[in-house]
Design a protein around this motif. Structure first.
Motif, mmCIF file in Angstrom:
data_model
loop_
_atom_site.group_PDB
_atom_site.id
_atom_site.type_symbol
_atom_site.label_atom_id
_atom_site.label_comp_id
_atom_site.label_asym_id
_atom_site.label_seq_id
_atom_site.Cartn_x
_atom_site.Cartn_y
_atom_site.Cartn_z
ATOM 1 N N ALA A 109 27.662 48.088 53.102
ATOM 2 C CA ALA A 109 29.145 48.151 53.630
ATOM 3 C C ALA A 109 29.745 47.075 53.150
ATOM 4 O O ALA A 109 30.861 46.790 52.475
ATOM 5 N N ILE A 110 29.347 45.775 53.340
ATOM 6 C CA ILE A 110 29.720 44.521 52.839
ATOM 7 C C ILE A 110 29.696 44.569 51.261
ATOM 8 O O ILE A 110 30.903 44.002 50.777
ATOM 9 N N GLY A 111 28.778 45.078 50.573
ATOM 10 C CA GLY A 111 28.759 45.064 49.147
ATOM 11 C C GLY A 111 30.073 45.854 48.503
ATOM 12 O O GLY A 111 30.511 45.561 47.654
ATOM 13 N N ASN A 112 30.019 46.965 49.211
ATOM 14 C CA ASN A 112 31.225 47.990 48.735
ATOM 15 C C ASN A 112 32.654 47.285 49.026
ATOM 16 O O ASN A 112 33.488 47.353 47.985
ATOM 17 N N LEU A 113 32.816 46.635 50.240
ATOM 18 C CA LEU A 113 34.004 45.898 50.355
ATOM 19 C C LEU A 113 34.323 45.029 49.340
ATOM 20 O O LEU A 113 35.536 44.610 48.830
ATOM 21 N N ILE A 114 33.321 44.128 49.122
ATOM 22 C CA ILE A 114 33.499 43.069 48.051
ATOM 23 C C ILE A 114 33.843 43.691 46.829
ATOM 24 O O ILE A 114 34.503 43.008 45.997
ATOM 25 N N ASP A 115 32.886 44.689 46.212
ATOM 26 C CA ASP A 115 33.119 45.405 44.879
ATOM 27 C C ASP A 115 34.520 45.981 44.902
ATOM 28 O O ASP A 115 35.122 45.497 43.766
ATOM 29 N N ASN A 116 34.989 46.265 45.969
ATOM 30 C CA ASN A 116 36.371 46.923 45.869
ATOM 31 C C ASN A 116 37.351 45.868 45.653
ATOM 32 O O ASN A 116 38.273 45.833 44.925
ATOM 33 N N ALA A 117 37.335 44.783 46.432
ATOM 34 C CA ALA A 117 38.126 43.657 46.254
ATOM 35 C C ALA A 117 37.881 42.956 44.890
ATOM 36 O O ALA A 117 39.054 42.508 44.273
ATOM 37 N N LEU A 118 36.799 43.020 44.392
ATOM 38 C CA LEU A 118 36.528 42.071 43.072
ATOM 39 C C LEU A 118 37.121 43.265 41.765
ATOM 40 O O LEU A 118 37.812 42.742 40.956
ATOM 41 N N ARG A 119 36.942 44.434 42.192
ATOM 42 C CA ARG A 119 37.715 45.494 41.390
ATOM 43 C C ARG A 119 39.099 45.390 40.989
ATOM 44 O O ARG A 119 39.554 45.905 40.041
ATOM 45 N N TYR A 120 39.708 45.716 42.201
ATOM 46 C CA TYR A 120 41.034 45.926 42.184
ATOM 47 C C TYR A 120 41.833 44.774 42.761
ATOM 48 O O TYR A 120 43.291 44.779 42.903
ATOM 49 N N GLY A 121 41.398 43.349 43.484
ATOM 50 C CA GLY A 121 42.353 42.544 44.144
ATOM 51 C C GLY A 121 42.046 41.323 43.048
ATOM 52 O O GLY A 121 42.160 40.179 43.733
ATOM 53 N N ARG A 122 42.103 41.377 41.893
ATOM 54 C CA ARG A 122 42.515 40.149 41.039
ATOM 55 C C ARG A 122 43.854 39.532 41.006
ATOM 56 O O ARG A 122 44.721 40.341 41.155
ATOM 57 N N SER A 123 43.646 38.211 41.156
ATOM 58 C CA SER A 123 45.251 37.639 40.991
ATOM 59 C C SER A 123 45.633 37.884 39.411
ATOM 60 O O SER A 123 45.029 38.338 38.677
ATOM 61 N N ALA A 124 47.012 37.322 39.278
ATOM 62 C CA ALA A 124 47.442 37.539 37.991
ATOM 63 C C ALA A 124 46.797 36.674 36.944
ATOM 64 O O ALA A 124 46.677 36.808 35.734
ATOM 65 N N ASP A 125 46.144 35.590 37.231
ATOM 66 C CA ASP A 125 45.161 34.841 36.350
ATOM 67 C C ASP A 125 43.884 35.454 35.963
ATOM 68 O O ASP A 125 43.036 34.639 35.279
ATOM 69 N N GLY A 126 43.363 36.682 36.620
ATOM 70 C CA GLY A 126 42.303 37.249 36.474
ATOM 71 C C GLY A 126 41.102 36.917 37.088
ATOM 72 O O GLY A 126 40.029 37.563 37.319
ATOM 73 N N VAL A 127 41.514 36.003 38.296
ATOM 74 C CA VAL A 127 40.459 35.614 39.069
ATOM 75 C C VAL A 127 40.474 36.237 40.480
ATOM 76 O O VAL A 127 41.670 36.601 40.880
ATOM 77 N N ALA A 128 39.304 36.853 41.142
ATOM 78 C CA ALA A 128 39.388 37.305 42.170
ATOM 79 C C ALA A 128 39.252 36.417 43.336
ATOM 80 O O ALA A 128 37.932 35.778 43.420
ATOM 81 N N ARG A 129 39.864 36.350 44.286
ATOM 82 C CA ARG A 129 39.886 35.348 45.419
ATOM 83 C C ARG A 129 39.593 36.147 46.624
ATOM 84 O O ARG A 129 40.855 36.795 47.075
ATOM 85 N N ILE A 130 38.410 36.302 47.004
ATOM 86 C CA ILE A 130 38.056 36.787 48.323
ATOM 87 C C ILE A 130 37.720 36.161 49.396
ATOM 88 O O ILE A 130 36.836 35.294 49.048
ATOM 89 N N ALA A 131 38.118 36.525 50.469
ATOM 90 C CA ALA A 131 37.569 35.820 51.728
ATOM 91 C C ALA A 131 36.822 36.980 52.806
ATOM 92 O O ALA A 131 37.524 37.909 53.036
ATOM 93 N N LEU A 132 35.578 36.376 53.249
ATOM 94 C CA LEU A 132 34.816 37.430 53.997
ATOM 95 C C LEU A 132 34.729 36.473 55.191
ATOM 96 O O LEU A 132 34.332 35.379 55.196
ATOM 97 N N ARG A 133 35.075 37.216 56.356
ATOM 98 C CA ARG A 133 35.133 36.436 57.765
ATOM 99 C C ARG A 133 34.116 37.617 58.594
ATOM 100 O O ARG A 133 34.748 38.941 58.695
ATOM 101 N N ALA A 134 33.391 37.100 59.458
ATOM 102 C CA ALA A 134 32.428 38.135 60.228
ATOM 103 C C ALA A 134 32.799 37.361 61.718
ATOM 104 O O ALA A 134 33.032 36.294 61.954
#
Length: 451
Positions: A334-359
């Protein structure tokens, strides 16, 4: 307006019917017998006193003594002179005896007194006069108070309480089949095999349960067949992929072609893996104590190459999470799929994926939230992201996914009775909140002693 469950709705309808029926019954009693019990008792006491006085007045002195002895012996009624020094205890008379006194005065005239204790002797003491002399008529107290009986209000309150308890039990019996059916549907939605529902009882409920049992059995068979089919497909596809990967390594190709072909093979392998993972979620989860911070750190460590290449900025906050009861493979996936989804579709305009994971820990389990800083998703299209094989647009068809990443996470959440919620505002990224309750501890089976 808050929604009311069927159980409480049934109970309130029965309670309203019972209250209306009791109110109508008590109203009818008052119409048929409008006189209160105190007034009826005052009439009876006045009749006894008048008869006693008439008998004593009409009898001569010798017969008067015999009459007094007969009244005391047979009826428990005594007549004694009223002395000026008699000690009347005003506190001994109860509220009903005090209520009788003004009614007796209306019937017998003044001065009529009613007392509960005179000269230290309990009873019902009623004063009256004979030819200018004052006397006490004494009746046994229990004989008089027995005439009152329980009040109509008390009887109505007892009937109301008993009726409401009966309505509560009846509502429970009526709604129990629906509650069992709702729990069974909940088990099916979590991918569990529900216990068979009873097929006895009313015809409609029995037929509904029978059809549900048949549907649950068909779904279980379908899940088994699909799992076997996907496992076979995975084996049939991955074996040729392994041979192709080996042939690519041995072929005389330049580095760019070899990396492109190897990337395509890895993409196909990941898609096949997602199919298999999606199918296997239907199986019951195994429960064990999982160290959540360790699992999160281990899952995030696989993204270190991307972090080192400045393609990913990943911040992790494990909060107050400690242990969670469940399958560690489900949490990792579950955690890997959430990060992969954010990495694949959540990149900023500069091409860098900025992801925050909080538990964080919850009373029932844990919560994992993954947020990105990408372009976001329109609110009306968030539900689509949880459907299998759904992707937002055609431009993402070459992203290497099959549209199962979030669907797998959602199915894992429902497997544990949790949820996956998505929130987004276009231009501010997507936030996925995963709530995972822990599995209930398995019931302890008493040990069998061999003799």
């Amino acid at each position: 307006m808050p929604r009311i469950s069927l159980f409480w709705r049934t109970f309130l309808m029965l309670a309203a019917l019972i209250v209306a029926s009791l109110a109508a019954t008590l109203g009818s009693i008052r119409l048929l017998d409008p006189a209160p019990p105190e007034q009826r008792l005052a009439w009876e006491l006045a009749t006894v006193l008048n008869l006693t006085r008439s008998a004593l007045v009409s009898a001569d002195a010798e017969r008067r003594l015999l009459l007094l002895d007969a009244l005391a012996r047979d009826e428990g009624v005594r007549v004694i002179p009223l002395e000026p020094g008699d000690r009347i205890d005003a506190t001994a008379a109860g509220p009903r005896l005090r209520a009788i006194e003004p009614r007796l005065r209306q019937l017998l005239g003044e001065p009529t007194q009613v007392a509960g204790r005179v000269n230290g002797i309990d009873g019902v003491w009623i004063s009256f006069g004979i030819e200018g002399d004052a006397y006490w008529l004494i009746l046994p107290r229990e004989r008089v108070e027995r005439q009152f009986g329980p009040s109509v209000r008390l009887l109505g309150a007892i009937a109301l309480v008993l009726s409401l308890v009966g309505a509560l039990v009846l509502s429970r019996l009526v709604n129990r089949p629906l509650a069992l059916l709702a729990r069974a549907f909940g088990a099916v939605s979590r991918g569990e095999a529900p216990p068979p529902l009873p097929v006895r009882g009313p015809i409609e409920i029995a037929e509904l349960n029978r059809r549900f049992n048949r549907m649950a059995a068909d779904l279980a068979a379908l899940e088994r067949d699909r799992t076997i089919a996907l496992a076979g497909i995975s084996h049939d596809i991955r074996s040729p992929l392994a041979r192709l990967r080996m042939e690519i390594e041995l072929a005389r190709l330049d580095e760019a072609q070899r990396e492109a072909m190897a990337g395509d093979i890895d993409r196909i392998d990941r898609i096949v893996g997602q199919f298999v993972h999606y199918a296997r979620i239907a199986q019951p989860p195994r429960g064990e104590a999982v160290d959540v911070p360790t699992v999160i750190e281990a899952t995030a460590s696989s993204y270190r190459p991307l972090v080192a290449s400045d393609a990913l900025e990943l911040s992790i906050d494990t909060g107050d999470t400690r242990s969670w009861k469940g399958d560690p493979t489900d949490l990792i996936r579950a955690i890997g799929n959430l990060i992969d989804n954010a990495l694949r579709y959540g990149r900023s305009a500069d091409g860098v994926a900025r992801i925050a994971l909080r538990a964080s820990a919850t009373p029932a389990g844990i919560t994992v939230e993954v947020a990105d800083a990408g372009p976001g998703v329109p609110a009306e299209q968030l539900d689509r992201l949880l459907r299998p094989f759904e992707r937002m647009d055609a431009e993402r068809s070459d992203s290497g996914g099959a549209g199962l990443g979030l669907a797998i996470v959602d199915r894992i959440a429902r497997r544990y009775g949790g949820s996956l919620r998505l929130a987004s505002t276009p231009g501010s990224g997507l936030r996925a909140r995963l709530e995972l309750p822990g599995l209930a501890p398995a019931p302890r089976v008493p040990a069998t002693v061999l003799r």
